[in-house]
Design a protein around this motif. Structure first.
Motif, short mmCIF file in Angstrom:
data_model
loop_
_atom_site.label_atom_id
_atom_site.label_comp_id
_atom_site.label_asym_id
_atom_site.label_seq_id
_atom_site.Cartn_x
_atom_site.Cartn_y
_atom_site.Cartn_z
N TRP A 44 5.47 -30.51 -39.50
CA TRP A 44 4.42 -29.50 -39.63
C TRP A 44 4.99 -28.17 -40.19
N ASN A 99 -6.43 -27.54 -32.45
CA ASN A 99 -6.39 -26.11 -32.09
C ASN A 99 -7.60 -25.33 -32.58
N ASP A 241 -3.99 -35.96 -34.90
CA ASP A 241 -4.50 -34.68 -35.43
C ASP A 241 -3.99 -34.41 -36.83
O1 X2X Z 1 0.35 -28.08 -28.70
C1 X2X Z 1 0.56 -29.21 -29.18
O2 X2X Z 1 0.61 -30.22 -28.47
C2 X2X Z 1 0.70 -29.35 -30.66
C3 X2X Z 1 1.99 -28.70 -31.08
O3 X2X Z 1 0.73 -30.69 -31.00
C4 X2X Z 1 -0.49 -28.70 -31.29
O4 X2X Z 1 -0.46 -27.57 -31.69
C5 X2X Z 1 -1.75 -29.46 -31.35
#
Ligand code: X2X
Length: 344
Positions: A44, A99, A241
């Motif tokens: 990411w 998120n 996601d």
């Molecule tokens: O918080 C999480 O688990 C992460 C890093 O996967 C996301 O931001 C959705």
């Protein structure tokens, strides 16, 4: 008359202060702030870095993007990221659908349990009409979406014992992410979910305040979750996601058409590269990421079809309830696109 004029001047001044510097057409900022939840040790964060570098090179430094990992522009509260992009506190972001789903309810589509059976199903949504619909929704909601990336299939991990069926989850405490949908899923499975940010999750796991969590294996390995008690992983692939590359609307409008094109093309390219990095070692015949996790002394469980079916059944009511929130038409469209997908 004088009074009115003064008021006008005052309110114009107030407006100028309220608007972020970015909102001035034609004026470029010295730096543009990009938000991500995790940094460059993770696919990411690498995606964000690739995007920023491509843009800097191709605009010859006219657009200089600095990455702020850890959702630090919103003090780590990743569920406030979307609002901050709209407000111009954040100029650009590579964000997870999870998120942003508290503000954009349709994004909960990707979190409907067991909607997407494989990677081809993710692609069928993001690269097809559903993806286009989502981008229209995001545009209406006040941001400029440019490209898709991927965090990945979220696997369940814990410190106590192997999970094969919902019965194994009974009473275990799990950290879940921002959307209340996750509370519903884990409650339906008999577990005790607690919502917290990524920043809070790691100390909570380390101290044993919670027993487990769910995240893609690329997050597991980069965050070294085996060192914070996570000795059991179950590959259940219940949700995945995608990530979305976006720009704040006013910032976008302040750039020349040529630069906008560069930023968009760079986002598409960074998205494609990021998805490849995120999937590395997770698709047969190359399952090296999974064997790497096993080598860390972690017990990795692959569910039999019958075991998986138990999770699907137990979460079906949650799927139905949240389909209404997402919008039944969009869910139907997604199910059809998945049924018609080309296998990878
Ligand atoms: O918080 C999480 O688990 C992460 C890093 O996967 C996301 O931001 C959705």
């Amino acid at each position: 008359m004088m009074r009115r004029k003064l008021l006008l001047v005052l309110s114009a001044a107030a407006l100028a202060f309220a608007l972020p510097a970015a909102a001035q057409p034609g004026k470029y900022q010295a730096e543009y702030r990009m938000s991500t939840v995790v940094g460059t040790a993770f696919p990411w964060g690498k995606g964000g870095e690739i995007w920023a570098n491509l843009v800097r090179e191709r605009t010859k430094g006219r657009i200089n993007i600095k990455m702020y990992p850890g959702a630090s522009l919103v003090a780590g509260d990743q569920t406030r990221e979307f609002t901050a992009i709209r407000q111009g506190v954040i100029d650009l972001a590579v964000g997870s659908t999870i998120n942003w789903s508290p503000q954009v309810k349709q994004l909960n589509l990707f979190s409907l349990p067991f909607l997407m059976p494989d990677y081809a199903a993710i692609d069928a949504l993001t690269q097809g009409d559903v993806g286009k619909d989502m981008f229209k929704i995001l545009e209406k909601d006040g941001v400029v979406p440019l490209a898709w990336g991927e965090n990945g299939f979220r696997e369940v991990t814990n410190s106590k014992h192997a999970i094969h069926t919902p019965a194994d989850m009974k009473g275990l405490k799990f950290r879940v992410v921002g959307s209340p949908l996750f509370n519903d899923i884990f409650t339906a499975l008999g577990a005790n979910p607690t919502q917290m940010s990524w920043a809070d999750a790691q100390p909570a796991l380390a101290s044993g305040a919670v027993d487990g969590q769910e995240n893609p294996l690329s997050i597991f390995t980069a965050a070294k979750m085996q060192t914070i008690g996570q000795k059991n992983v179950t590959l259940w692939g219940y949700v995945a996601d995608p990530l979305i590359f976006v720009v704040n609307k006013e910032v976008w409008a302040s750039w020349t058409p040529e630069d906008r094109n560069i930023v968009k093309e760079a986002a598409l390219e960074a998205g494609r590269q990021e998805i490849q990095i995120a999937r590395k070692g997770l698709i047969a015949p190359d399952l090296s990421t999974i064997t790497d996790v096993e080598k860390l002394g972690v017990n990795v469980v692959t569910l039999s079809p019958a075991e998986r079916e138990q999770f699907v059944k137990a979460t079906r009511k949650v799927y139905q309830k949240w389909s209404k929130t997402v919008g039944q038409d969009l869910v139907n469209k997604a199910e059809k696109a998945i049924a018609a997908r080309k296998k990878l």
